[in-house]
Design a protein around this motif. Structure first.
Motif, PDB file in Angstrom:
ATOM      1  N   HIS A 297       0.806  -1.222   0.000  1.00  0.00           N
ATOM      2  CA  HIS A 297       0.000   0.000   0.000  1.00  0.00           C
ATOM      3  C   HIS A 297       0.839   1.272   0.000  1.00  0.00           C
ATOM      4  N   GLN A 374     -14.116   0.115  -5.722  1.00  0.00           N
ATOM      5  CA  GLN A 374     -13.292  -1.090  -5.596  1.00  0.00           C
ATOM      6  C   GLN A 374     -13.566  -1.846  -4.297  1.00  0.00           C
ATOM      7  N   CYS A 375     -13.952  -1.124  -3.232  1.00  0.00           N
ATOM      8  CA  CYS A 375     -14.188  -1.851  -1.979  1.00  0.00           C
ATOM      9  C   CYS A 375     -15.198  -1.120  -1.117  1.00  0.00           C
ATOM     10  N   ALA A 377     -14.902   0.235   1.734  1.00  0.00           N
ATOM     11  CA  ALA A 377     -14.459   1.471   2.393  1.00  0.00           C
ATOM     12  C   ALA A 377     -14.902   2.689   1.596  1.00  0.00           C
ATOM     13  N   TYR A 382     -17.554   0.044   5.911  1.00  0.00           N
ATOM     14  CA  TYR A 382     -16.655  -0.441   6.961  1.00  0.00           C
ATOM     15  C   TYR A 382     -16.588   0.623   8.044  1.00  0.00           C
ATOM     16  N   CYS A 394     -11.289   2.508   6.652  1.00  0.00           N
ATOM     17  CA  CYS A 394     -10.665   1.340   6.012  1.00  0.00           C
ATOM     18  C   CYS A 394      -9.944   0.548   7.102  1.00  0.00           C
ATOM     19  N   GLU A 396      -7.527  -1.428   7.070  1.00  0.00           N
ATOM     20  CA  GLU A 396      -6.068  -1.526   6.986  1.00  0.00           C
ATOM     21  C   GLU A 396      -5.372  -0.239   7.430  1.00  0.00           C
ATOM     22  N   TRP A 422     -13.778   9.356   1.843  1.00  0.00           N
ATOM     23  CA  TRP A 422     -13.669   7.960   1.404  1.00  0.00           C
ATOM     24  C   TRP A 422     -14.772   7.568   0.429  1.00  0.00           C
ATOM     25  N   CYS A 445      -7.563   0.526  -4.943  1.00  0.00           N
ATOM     26  CA  CYS A 445      -7.687   0.584  -3.476  1.00  0.00           C
ATOM     27  C   CYS A 445      -7.532   2.041  -3.036  1.00  0.00           C
ATOM     28  N   ALA A 446      -8.563   2.558  -2.371  1.00  0.00           N
ATOM     29  CA  ALA A 446      -8.552   3.966  -1.957  1.00  0.00           C
ATOM     30  C   ALA A 446      -7.342   4.263  -1.063  1.00  0.00           C
ATOM     31  N   TYR A 447      -7.016   3.333  -0.197  1.00  0.00           N
ATOM     32  CA  TYR A 447      -5.903   3.526   0.738  1.00  0.00           C
ATOM     33  C   TYR A 447      -4.571   3.612  -0.029  1.00  0.00           C
TER      34      TYR A 447
HETATM   35  S1  SF4 Z   1      -6.966  -1.467   1.992  1.00  0.00           S
HETATM   36 FE1  SF4 Z   1      -7.878  -0.599   0.134  1.00  0.00          FE
HETATM   37  S2  SF4 Z   1      -9.160  -2.247  -0.656  1.00  0.00           S
HETATM   38 FE2  SF4 Z   1      -8.721  -2.738   1.481  1.00  0.00          FE
HETATM   39  S3  SF4 Z   1     -10.417  -1.892   2.653  1.00  0.00           S
HETATM   40 FE3  SF4 Z   1      -8.805  -0.336   2.599  1.00  0.00          FE
HETATM   41  S4  SF4 Z   1      -9.302   0.979   0.871  1.00  0.00           S
HETATM   42 FE4  SF4 Z   1     -10.441  -0.915   0.625  1.00  0.00          FE
END
Ligand code: SF4
Ligand code: SF4
Length: 485
Positions: A297, A374-375, A377, A382, A394, A396, A422, A445-447
């Motif tokens: 990431h 994409q997810c 978050a 979440y 998120c 992570e 987000w 992935c936003a993160y």
């Molecule tokens: S790491 Fe990326 S893909 Fe995973 S939950 Fe966070 S933003 Fe979504």
């Protein structure tokens, strides 16, 4: 007339091409002169009118390979996005409340994305802190209902960490699980390293009907796993984890085995598969296996990091037909790879070329959906509670205080601006909006986008194009035997 922005072409070794459209989901095998018509349109050429060409254009239109204008295409895209969003909001799919019962962890896996300082923080949520977390959950659900969301939804709780299931966190885990399941009716699961699962199974027995699975990592055969998933004292954990998986399966709990892959352990997947077979896990109805590349990431350029599409090649080299292997072991790929290849896989495997060639845009295939986010978050689905009292969008990002979107300790608070940042689909990004594979990818992935490029709408593609082209290349025999347009 214009060629769709969302067409992409992949050359086969027999000279034909696979065309894929990420908006309609259509996949076809076409001859070079058919591709030349679309290339001409892309270059701004006007089409002549003759019966043969008219018939072809009618087919292109049906498959979403051409539009009368860019505006019309964009309107189709945004209408579809809004319809899908409405359906999603009306569905029973709810929020995942991720609960870090603690940040402590007894392992020191060298590739862990959290770093190990956080794992030394000697704290698990107290009774008072748990009360405040559930108070925050009540407020969050009120907030979401006021936004018109989740009125019919069923929510889920994930135990997460650090390592949630330690001998020293039992009191916390018992209380969080009791309240989450008994008071709120949350279906639940846990991501755990599995080393102390044997101490928890008696407790979880009473909640089995609400317990989805334990996700546990084994990173290779014993000699490899024991170099990677090690205790703080440097000891391997393979035997303990294997025994605990046997015990959990034997007692009727689902196990989602995960293998985190990078260049170091990828050569040993076959050996791990042999071990799984020798244990009989592959035949167990409660067993599933996820093979996932280790994510990078933070753009740390990890020396042993493996681009996602290299995993596809490795699977083919070690197991031959990737899909036979995946069916045999009830295996799936990591999130990005699965998402990016799933609609093409569906075109190949679930439709039957002869009766309905690759028609993933058919309404009869409800799972063939374009991906706009994409997810979860990116959809405020979440809510992650860190054991220091912060709330994250998120899971992570836990422990990175600057990315928290609120607090539940000492008081509940959501920072609306930080939280709303987000909630973005890929259409907020100029680059993603004009990317041919955007609806196989959802904007990344936003993160990762945030950490690598400074904003959620500045995409990090994580080998998206390469994953799709590699997947098609590895399956080209299926495309070469398909009817050709
Ligand atoms: S790491 Fe990326 S893909 Fe995973 S939950 Fe966070 S933003 Fe979504
Ligand atoms: S993240 Fe990259 S591959 Fe994905 S949609 Fe955006 S530009 Fe395309």
């Amino acid at each position: 007339m214009i060629a769709s922005t969302y067409n992409s072409f992949y050359k086969l070794s027999d000279g034909n091409y696979v065309i894929v459209n990420s908006l309609s989901g259509a996949v076809d095998t076409i001859e070079p002169d058919v591709k030349a018509v679309l290339d001409g349109l892309k270059a701004g050429k006007e089409l002549d009118s003759n019966p043969e060409l008219d018939e072809l254009v009618a087919y292109f239109t049906k498959r979403g390979y051409v539009y009368e204008s860019r505006e019309r295409e964009w309107e189709t895209l945004t209408t579809l996005r809004d319809e899908m969003n409405e359906k999603l909001q009306a569905s029973s799919l709810g929020v995942v409340f991720n609960v870090c019962t603690t940040y402590m962890c007894n392992l020191r896996c060298p590739y862990c994305f959290q770093g190990h300082d956080i794992h030394k923080i000697n704290h698990a949520l107290s009774q008072d802190e748990i009360n405040k977390m559930f108070y925050a959950i009540d407020r969050i659900l009120e907030m979401e209902h006021a936004r018109g969301r989740f009125h019919n939804a069923k929510h889920t709780m994930l135990l997460y960490g650090g390592e949630p299931l330690l001998p020293t966190t039992k009191k916390t885990v018992h209380e969080v699980v009791r309240r989450g399941i008994e008071d709120y009716g949350f279906r639940s699961y846990s991501i755990t390293n599995g080393t102390f699962l044997h101490e928890y199974l008696d407790f979880f027995e009473q909640y089995k009907s609400m317990w989805d699975f334990f996700q546990i990592s084994i990173d290779g055969p014993k000699h490899i796993h024991d170099e990677r998933r090690i205790t703080a004292g440097g000891q391997g954990t393979f035997d303990r984890i294997v025994n605990n998986i046997d015990m959990a399966l034997g007692r009727g709990f689902k196990i989602a085995l995960r293998t985190n892959v990078n260049k170091d352990n990828v050569p040993y997947l076959e050996e791990l598969a042999e071990f799984i077979e020798s244990r009989g896990w592959h035949d167990h109805e409660l067993f599933a296996w996820q093979i996932s590349p280790v994510y990078d990431h933070f753009a740390e350029n990890l020396p042993n990091h493996m681009p996602e599409h290299h995993l596809l090649i490795a699977l083919q080299e070690q197991f031959g037909d990737m899909h036979q292997f995946m069916d045999k072991f009830n295996a799936t790929l990591g999130t990005d790879l699965r998402m990016r290849t799933s609609r093409i896989r569906q075109a190949i495997y679930s439709k039957g070329w002869s009766s309905n060639p690759c028609d993933t845009c058919s309404a009869s295939v409800p799972s063939a959906v374009p991906i706009f986010k994409q997810c979860s978050a990116r959809d405020h689905r979440y809510y992650t509670f860190g054991s220091e009292g912060l709330i994250y969008a998120c899971p992570e990002t836990v422990g990175r205080e600057e990315l928290a979107v609120g607090t539940f300790l000492p008081e509940y608070h959501i920072d609306t601006d930080k939280h709303n940042m987000w909630s973005q689909d890929f259409t907020t990004s100029e680059q993603c909006s004009s990317c041919s594979v955007s609806m196989f990818c959802g904007g990344g992935c936003a993160y990762s986008n945030l950490m690598r490029n400074g904003a959620i709408n500045k995409p990090y593609c994580n080998f998206s194009h390469q994953s799709i082209s590699t997947y098609i290349k590895l399956n080209e025999d299926k495309f070469m035997t398909a009817p050709v347009t």
